[in-house]
Design an enzyme around this catalytic site. Structure first.
Site, PDB file in Angstrom:
ATOM      1  N   LYS A 199       0.840  -1.206   0.000  1.00  0.00           N
ATOM      2  CA  LYS A 199       0.000   0.000   0.000  1.00  0.00           C
ATOM      3  C   LYS A 199       0.875   1.256   0.000  1.00  0.00           C
ATOM      4  CE  LYS A 199      -3.819  -2.423   2.232  1.00  0.00           C
ATOM      5  NZ  LYS A 199      -4.502  -2.777   3.505  1.00  0.00           N
ATOM      6  N   GLN A 206      -4.349  -1.115   9.627  1.00  0.00           N
ATOM      7  CA  GLN A 206      -4.291  -2.456   9.052  1.00  0.00           C
ATOM      8  C   GLN A 206      -4.888  -3.478  10.029  1.00  0.00           C
ATOM      9  OE1 GLN A 206      -3.173  -3.316   5.928  1.00  0.00           O
ATOM     10  NE2 GLN A 206      -3.856  -5.388   6.358  1.00  0.00           N
ATOM     11  N   ASP A 228     -10.887   3.097   4.163  1.00  0.00           N
ATOM     12  CA  ASP A 228     -11.276   1.692   4.078  1.00  0.00           C
ATOM     13  C   ASP A 228     -12.798   1.535   4.020  1.00  0.00           C
ATOM     14  OD1 ASP A 228      -9.332  -0.202   3.744  1.00  0.00           O
ATOM     15  OD2 ASP A 228      -8.995  -0.597   5.870  1.00  0.00           O
TER      16      ASP A 228
END
Lengths: 299, 299
Positions: A53, A97, A120
């Site tokens: 990422k 994460q 997200d």
């Protein structure tokens, strides 16, 4: 003739659009798009994802910042970092994460991210905006957003008159995917493990989306001739033909046989998979444009 | 033999449960359930609805408070009242009667109500909780909650193996109703004006829910024999047979003919309609129990 979607190519086109938009935003407003990725602990897979990422964010021209915290980080310490990032005007997207170490309450952390920085798309406010069709101010979870982008590349923006069937009803994918298809005017059926005669339900689909985590469950006779089949499953199965102890990735769709019936199909790997990280970059770019009072790009 | 649901009776059973729970809450904790209803302006229909809600709240044993504001109330004045009610620990439910006068931004007002006091279930956080299946902390919009209660009275808590079709995709009803049916394990299809061959889709339903606002659209041949038909439409049509200028209410279902095919059907009026106000009382009771740290009743 079946079209096999090249997810890497579609993802690359999204990344290209993000690069262009990011450069234009900086040129026009001086705003450099900022993405903060937070990782707690030493899980190797998580570090691999976060690394990918970060590299992609840099490729997009973002200011990419990684916060690596030790496994023994407390809830209060993590919450404080998120609060700081929430307040930091140079950061437009915050990604924590998952999974977090077991002693941490992940849900509380996710819900403490400012919804407009929740790239997200996991915050309840973003779920509510998607559920009520407010795509203009919300952020959409990356995997359904990516699968939907593939659907739009095949069928265009308006799915009026098409039957879509989503197999799977997870909060991360099935539910938001069904909402996106409905928003695009499809007639949408959500099927799942409690559905009676899944094959018959699936065979009614012009657009069939499978996201259940069962290797090669969707067979050729589940597919309406000429349908578009989107395979979101990623399952690792034994592959003794490759040697002892070897494995390979397959989707929820029996690709070879279903591909004989479908008009369009996504492979696993290389189909929807590469879209997820691309849509994370797209969401970050959208968030940065909104924060700067600019019209975000459409993907 | 078709069962015609008596919505007044079902609603009365909900109100009885609310009364019992309200009295028990007060006895056990000293907390008197409080509902604040806010009305702005002189719309006669709105005053009628608000009056009915206030009477029902008193019947439930609530502390029922009505704030009646003049039509020229400003956005800031209304926002200030909502802020006061948000802070008032004696108020567990806040309802702002819609529509508001045109100079006011209703959406901003609704979104300023604390989600845990949003007994109309209109806040984006409550939409997000419902969309992600968090029924344990959210509040559900009253009409879908009422329709779902009727479905549960007929089919029980677990709709596994049943096909449900919702015709209509409004934020107020169709979308939340589909989410409730999915949460109860039904296989759920959302159909709407862009659906091709609505009749065929509808005929697949074991549970058919119509909420489109088109008088008597659902005909007998749209109904699977033995299905449960829930009619959420309320349409006023001319009734010259009752005299010049007379009208009557009908649903979205052609009741007489569809009732010949269905096993269970809700009439209009007197079906789902009376459930809405009952579920408003139920939501208020739930909110009061949660605020007091007590397990709320199940309806």
């Amino acid at each position: 003739m079946t079209t096999v979607i090249d997810g890497k190519q579609v993802a690359a086109s999204v990344i290209d659009a993000v690069k262009t938009a990011t450069a234009a935003l900086e040129k026009n407003t001086g705003v450099k798009t900022g993405l903060a990725v937070v990782i707690v602990g030493d899980d190797p897979a998580s570090h691999t994802y976060v690394g990918a990422k970060g590299r992609m964010a840099k490729e997009c021209g973002f200011n990419s910042i990684q916060h690596t915290l030790p496994a023994e980080t407390t809830q209060a310490e993590l919450a404080k970092l998120v609060a700081t990032l929430n307040e930091d005007a140079s950061i437009h997207g915050i990604l924590v994460q998952l999974p977090l170490p077991k002693h941490l309450n992940a849900e509380a952390i996710i819900q403490s991210i400012r919804p407009d920085k929740d790239v997200d798309g996991l915050h309840v406010v973003n779920a509510g905006k998607l559920a009520t069709g407010d795509l203009a101010t919300g952020l959409i979870s990356c995997t359904p957003a990516g699968a939907m982008l593939v659907v739009r590349r095949v069928h265009g923006e308006d799915l009026s008159g098409l039957n879509a069937v989503v197999i799977g009803r997870s909060n991360l994918f099935g539910k938001p995917m069904a909402q996106l298809l409905l928003h695009a005017n499809a007639t949408v059926t959500t099927a799942h493990s409690r559905t009676k005669d899944l094959a018959t339900v699936a065979r009614n689909a012009d657009i069939l989306v499978a996201a259940v985590g069962r290797p090669e469950m969707v067979k050729a006779d589940w597919v309406k001739p000429g349908a578009t089949v989107i395979d979101v499953g990623i399952n690792r199965i034994a592959a003794p033909e490759r040697g002892e102890g070897k494995s390979r990735l397959v989707g929820d769709v029996a690709f070879a046989e279903a591909g004989e019936v479908a008009a369009v199909i996504t492979p696993v790997p290389g189909g929807v998979g590469p879209m997820t990280i691309a849509m994370l970059m797209a969401n970050t770019s959208i968030a940065a444009h909104r924060a700067a009072g600019q019209t975000p790009p459409k993907f």
